[in-house]
Design a protein around this motif. Structure first.
Motif, mmCIF file in Angstrom:
data_model
loop_
_atom_site.group_PDB
_atom_site.id
_atom_site.type_symbol
_atom_site.label_atom_id
_atom_site.label_comp_id
_atom_site.label_asym_id
_atom_site.label_seq_id
_atom_site.Cartn_x
_atom_site.Cartn_y
_atom_site.Cartn_z
ATOM 1 N N LEU A 9 8.594 14.274 28.301
ATOM 2 C CA LEU A 9 8.284 14.826 26.980
ATOM 3 C C LEU A 9 6.799 15.151 26.934
ATOM 4 O O LEU A 9 5.973 14.379 27.415
ATOM 5 C CB LEU A 9 8.597 13.792 25.894
ATOM 6 C CG LEU A 9 10.003 13.187 25.869
ATOM 7 C CD1 LEU A 9 10.033 11.983 24.927
ATOM 8 C CD2 LEU A 9 11.026 14.217 25.437
ATOM 9 N N LEU A 10 6.473 16.294 26.340
ATOM 10 C CA LEU A 10 5.063 16.665 26.108
ATOM 11 C C LEU A 10 4.889 16.895 24.617
ATOM 12 O O LEU A 10 5.691 17.599 23.991
ATOM 13 C CB LEU A 10 4.722 17.958 26.858
ATOM 14 C CG LEU A 10 3.350 18.573 26.517
ATOM 15 C CD1 LEU A 10 2.209 17.705 27.033
ATOM 16 C CD2 LEU A 10 3.238 19.994 27.081
ATOM 17 N N THR A 11 3.861 16.264 24.036
ATOM 18 C CA THR A 11 3.590 16.543 22.617
ATOM 19 C C THR A 11 2.172 17.072 22.430
ATOM 20 O O THR A 11 1.278 16.792 23.234
ATOM 21 C CB THR A 11 3.780 15.276 21.751
ATOM 22 O OG1 THR A 11 2.855 14.269 22.152
ATOM 23 C CG2 THR A 11 5.211 14.758 21.866
ATOM 24 N N GLY A 12 2.035 17.801 21.323
ATOM 25 C CA GLY A 12 0.735 18.331 20.921
ATOM 26 C C GLY A 12 0.516 18.028 19.452
ATOM 27 O O GLY A 12 1.311 17.329 18.806
ATOM 28 N N ALA A 13 -0.553 18.593 18.934
ATOM 29 C CA ALA A 13 -1.012 18.254 17.575
ATOM 30 C C ALA A 13 0.062 18.485 16.516
ATOM 31 O O ALA A 13 0.075 17.833 15.471
ATOM 32 C CB ALA A 13 -2.260 19.074 17.252
ATOM 33 N N GLY A 14 0.997 19.386 16.782
ATOM 34 C CA GLY A 14 2.022 19.710 15.783
ATOM 35 C C GLY A 14 2.913 18.542 15.439
ATOM 36 O O GLY A 14 3.427 18.441 14.328
#
Ligand code: APR
Length: 237
Positions: A9-14
């Protein structure tokens, strides 16, 4: 339901937007109010360390006001349901995934709540507003503390582990990231051919076309539903 293989899983600011933390780009983004060159590069820190410390001290203060949202909690639930099979890589420097309960978690851009000694490289928990007088607890020398943040032009953390996980995973998902910044924006291209990839985002990103499945909407709605679907049906073939 059985599952075949691991998930990256990759997450960003959203994913943290609905918790109340600003994203970087788009209306009200952090890079609207500040220039990267002034607060998020090694040169900026050499030029005006007090300004850089103030930028990160302000972001730390906002952390105390926010909580993980349903998206953070759903990813932690997935990891608990499939122990040892889920690696969460976040570009975010907030601690919302940590507080949500994710454990197999890599902060590839560093962490707001840690600081690093410029002289001995030791990384320490942040214990209060940093300034030029902050002394390193390990080597005891003053004025050598910087935010434990990966600035533009610096190498992201844990890349060997991330690349190895991408090469062997059976599913890759990206949540709340615009695809502006590499190497994270290129992770979707790092999986084996035929591995399903899903993007969960409020709007199309710069790399949406690279994903086999694209779902549009707020993370706090999309992510719990996607996790439920995975837990019920396993990793899609
Ligand atoms: N739910 C899902 N996605 C959302 C939401 C939401 N509620 N709100 C915003 N988004 C999406 C936006 O559509 C955008 O695609 O999140 C993304 C945020 O993009 P950026 O602000 O560019 O943040 P990010 O992709 O994490 O930036 C990557 O850039 O400045 C550097 O180091 C910084 O880690 C950061 C990196």
């Amino acid at each position: 339901m059985s599952r075949a293989g691991s998930i990256v899983l990759l997450t960003g600011a959203g994913i943290s937007a609905e918790s109340g933390l600003a994203t970087f780009r788009g209306a009200g983004g952090l890079w609207e109010g500040q220039r990267v060159e002034d607060v998020a590069t090694p040169e900026a820190f050499r030029r005006d360390p007090a300004r850089v410390h103030a930028f990160y001290n302000a972001r730390r203060a906002s952390l105390a006001q926010v909580q993980p949202n349903a998206a953070h909690l759903a990813l932690a639930r997935l990891e608990r349901a499939w122990p040892g099979e889920v690696l969460l890589v976040t570009q975010n420097v907030d601690d919302l995934h940590d507080r949500a309960g994710s454990r197999n978690l890599l902060h590839m851009h560093g962490e707001l709540l840690k600081v690093r000694c410029l002289r001995c490289e030791a990384v320490h928990p942040w214990t209060g507003p940093t300034s030029l007088d902050t002394v390193c607890p390990a080597c005891g020398r003053p004025a050598g503390i910087r935010p434990h943040i990966v600035w533009f032009g610096e190498m992201p953390l844990e890349m060997a582990r991330i690349e190895a996980a991408l090469e062997t995973c059976a599913l890759f998902a990206a949540v709340g990231t615009s695809g502006n910044v590499y190497p994270a924006a290129g992770f979707v291209a790092g999986v084996r051919p035929g591995v399903p990839t899903v993007e969960l985002n409020l709007e199309p990103s710069l790399v949406s076309s690279r994903f086999t499945d694209r779902r549009q909407g707020p993370a706090s709605r999309l992510v719990p539903a996607w996790v439920d679907e995975l837990l019920a049906g396993g990793i899609p073939a």
